[in-house]
Design a protein around this motif. Sequence first.
Motif, PDB file in Angstrom:
ATOM      1  N   LEU A   1      14.610   0.044  -1.663  1.00 16.62           N
ATOM      2  CA  LEU A   1      14.780  -0.758  -0.450  1.00 16.62           C
ATOM      3  C   LEU A   1      13.572  -1.657  -0.200  1.00 16.62           C
ATOM      4  CD1 LEU A   1      16.363   1.972   1.842  1.00 16.62           C
ATOM      5  CD2 LEU A   1      17.524   0.104   0.677  1.00 16.62           C
ATOM      6  N   SER A   2      12.382  -1.184  -0.536  1.00 16.16           N
ATOM      7  CA  SER A   2      11.184  -2.009  -0.358  1.00 16.16           C
ATOM      8  C   SER A   2      11.194  -3.198  -1.313  1.00 16.16           C
ATOM      9  CB  SER A   2       9.929  -1.162  -0.585  1.00 16.16           C
ATOM     10  OG  SER A   2       9.860  -0.096   0.336  1.00 16.16           O
TER      11      SER A   2
ATOM     12  N   ALA B   1      13.634  -4.501 -10.858  1.00 16.98           N
ATOM     13  CA  ALA B   1      13.113  -3.188 -10.453  1.00 16.98           C
ATOM     14  C   ALA B   1      14.138  -2.439  -9.616  1.00 16.98           C
ATOM     15  CB  ALA B   1      11.809  -3.361  -9.684  1.00 16.98           C
ATOM     16  N   VAL B   2      14.894  -3.151  -8.793  1.00 14.62           N
ATOM     17  CA  VAL B   2      15.955  -2.506  -8.010  1.00 14.62           C
ATOM     18  C   VAL B   2      16.997  -1.879  -8.933  1.00 14.62           C
ATOM     19  CG1 VAL B   2      17.879  -2.969  -6.435  1.00 14.62           C
ATOM     20  CG2 VAL B   2      15.626  -3.939  -5.963  1.00 14.62           C
ATOM     21  N   ALA B   3      17.429  -2.624  -9.957  1.00 11.91           N
ATOM     22  CA  ALA B   3      18.415  -2.088 -10.897  1.00 11.91           C
ATOM     23  C   ALA B   3      17.858  -0.887 -11.661  1.00 11.91           C
ATOM     24  CB  ALA B   3      18.854  -3.181 -11.869  1.00 11.91           C
TER      25      ALA B   3
ATOM     26  N   GLY C   1       0.816  -1.216   0.000  1.00 10.61           N
ATOM     27  CA  GLY C   1       0.000   0.000   0.000  1.00 10.61           C
ATOM     28  C   GLY C   1       0.844   1.258   0.000  1.00 10.61           C
ATOM     29  N   LEU C   2       1.894   1.278   0.847  1.00 15.39           N
ATOM     30  CA  LEU C   2       2.794   2.443   0.873  1.00 15.39           C
ATOM     31  C   LEU C   2       3.501   2.612  -0.470  1.00 15.39           C
ATOM     32  CD1 LEU C   2       4.408   2.129   4.424  1.00 15.39           C
ATOM     33  CD2 LEU C   2       2.773   3.855   3.650  1.00 15.39           C
ATOM     34  N   MET C   3       3.969   1.525  -1.051  1.00 13.59           N
ATOM     35  CA  MET C   3       4.661   1.617  -2.339  1.00 13.59           C
ATOM     36  C   MET C   3       3.729   2.114  -3.435  1.00 13.59           C
ATOM     37  SD  MET C   3       6.869  -1.919  -2.115  1.00 13.59           S
ATOM     38  CE  MET C   3       7.682  -1.709  -3.698  1.00 13.59           C
ATOM     39  N   SER C   4       2.475   1.677  -3.428  1.00 15.44           N
ATOM     40  CA  SER C   4       1.531   2.152  -4.438  1.00 15.44           C
ATOM     41  C   SER C   4       1.272   3.645  -4.303  1.00 15.44           C
ATOM     42  CB  SER C   4       0.214   1.378  -4.322  1.00 15.44           C
ATOM     43  OG  SER C   4       0.416  -0.005  -4.502  1.00 15.44           O
TER      44      SER C   4
END
Length: 565
Positions: A507-508, A556-558, A337-340
């Motif tokens: 980080l997430s 996605a991190v890269a 939810g926070l990431m969205s």
Amino acid sequence: SSQRASFSHQPHQPPSAAASKEVWKKGGRMFSILLAVHLVLLACTLVSSGAFEKIAVHDYDVFFLLTIMMLIVIVWIIFYLASTSRCPDAILCKDSHAGPIWLRGGLILFAIFSLVMDVFKIGYYSSFYSCLSAIKIIYPIVQAIFVVVQTYFLWTSAKDCVHVHLNVTRCGLMLTLTTNLAVWMSAVTDESVHKAHSKLKKNATEEIFRWLLKVGMRSSSAEECNCNSQICQLFKNGYFWLYPFNIEYSLFASAMVYVMWKNVGRFIDHHSHPIHRLKFRLFRRTFFVRIVLSLIILASGLGVLILYEVQVNSSTESSKKRQALTMYYIFNIVCLGLMSLVCIGGSVIYRFDKRDMDRHKNPTRTLDVALLMGAALGQYAISYYSIVAIVASTPRDAISALNLTYALLMIAQHTFQNIFIIEGLHRQPPKEDHKHSSHQKDLYGLTFVNINAVSLRMPDSGSTLAPGAASGTEATHPSDLVRSLTVPKKMNWRRRFLREISMFLLLSNIILWIMPAFGARPQFDNDTELNFYGDSMWPAIVDICLPFGIFYRMHAVASLLEVYI
């Protein structure tokens, strides 16, 4: 000089010669693609057949094919480094976007863990070498050599645009890419079989489990090849825990090799492809809310992973299993939810960002977008299968409600994050403003600016300038000066906020990669999907789709690192 000469003579080629060269370029690419397709299909057939006990294809047959492929790739890489790259005019230009430092750094990190995994695997198979095929010991040795040679090759040559031995280079790169994909398929299958055996061992008798482990062993007695010593168990558990790093290494190497294949025979105009330097400012002009929130998510995720492993994978009590599933779903719902919300906020900020869109040809960015969209399909499939099973099943309890919310948020988060990352990848990097005069640059460093005092030193717009002033400076109105002082601050605030969003998402995604990669997989422990789709269909769906979801997080991190920097 040779590079300038090649660029200067290139536009003067006859149309027929240029057309024939383009046709031959497409022909060389098509031949290498066909080679890769046939090898991938052969490897996929052997790997999938070796995973089943009733098929007369054993795992040492798969290891034999992979060993031959890796040896051929090692020979070609040595030929490339010793011959092709040393030819005159072999590398006329380099792609500044290919092989960025964070991607190569991640490759080295995964390569180190892959080497440790190979050492554990050699120690494990050496514990009972008398009843195993010799290829099982040869394979990890060759794989370790392959990892070392390939990592050095990609570190030194990832940016190369080769212009000699074009067809040999294209076929060699495609063979390298195919080998990495075959190793990836083998590792994913081996890990899935190990997970299935671990689940079966908790519910079946020891005799049935030993019978399953007979596959691929030379001796007919399973007890003779049992791993009973403590050091053997350490090697066995160690290399299975290190499988996720080897899986990510193969995928990272495949992506870098594909970009090299696209750059074979390519000419690059460096004026349209500026080189961006790596500038890490972790604690400079940053919001500590992001740091604290990210550390809380990382620590909470690791705690949830440990408790999940203890209560689900190491315990048979249903109450502890329900508690672990509830804890897992609540953590992921909050995190997703926070990431969205953060991704939506970043997309809104992009609407006010004045940077131009980068429309130049960039194979690295094209591959990043394709991998993001393609890898997200795996998690989309799992989520939609879960939604159908939960809605159609009865009765519904709290776990089902949490699972449904988790599946919906997973779809939303992947969608919003892809939009944010893709838009960030297509933005021009921020340019430093060099248009201000030295007098205005001095004013930028002041804490307080007395506009009246500044206006006394500036002539009015209608006054006549002195000859010396007319030649050196221009008239500036106080309102123009205030505007020039305030606009960059607004722009910097937006860009800083976008960097904060990128680092939080980075980080997430790391913690959301760690949890399923190291055993926290509620898809195998939730009874709703198992009861709805059956014990054979649902595990097959998860085994096929989950590796793509795990790879999506690391890719996605890269990509977020590129957006951040």
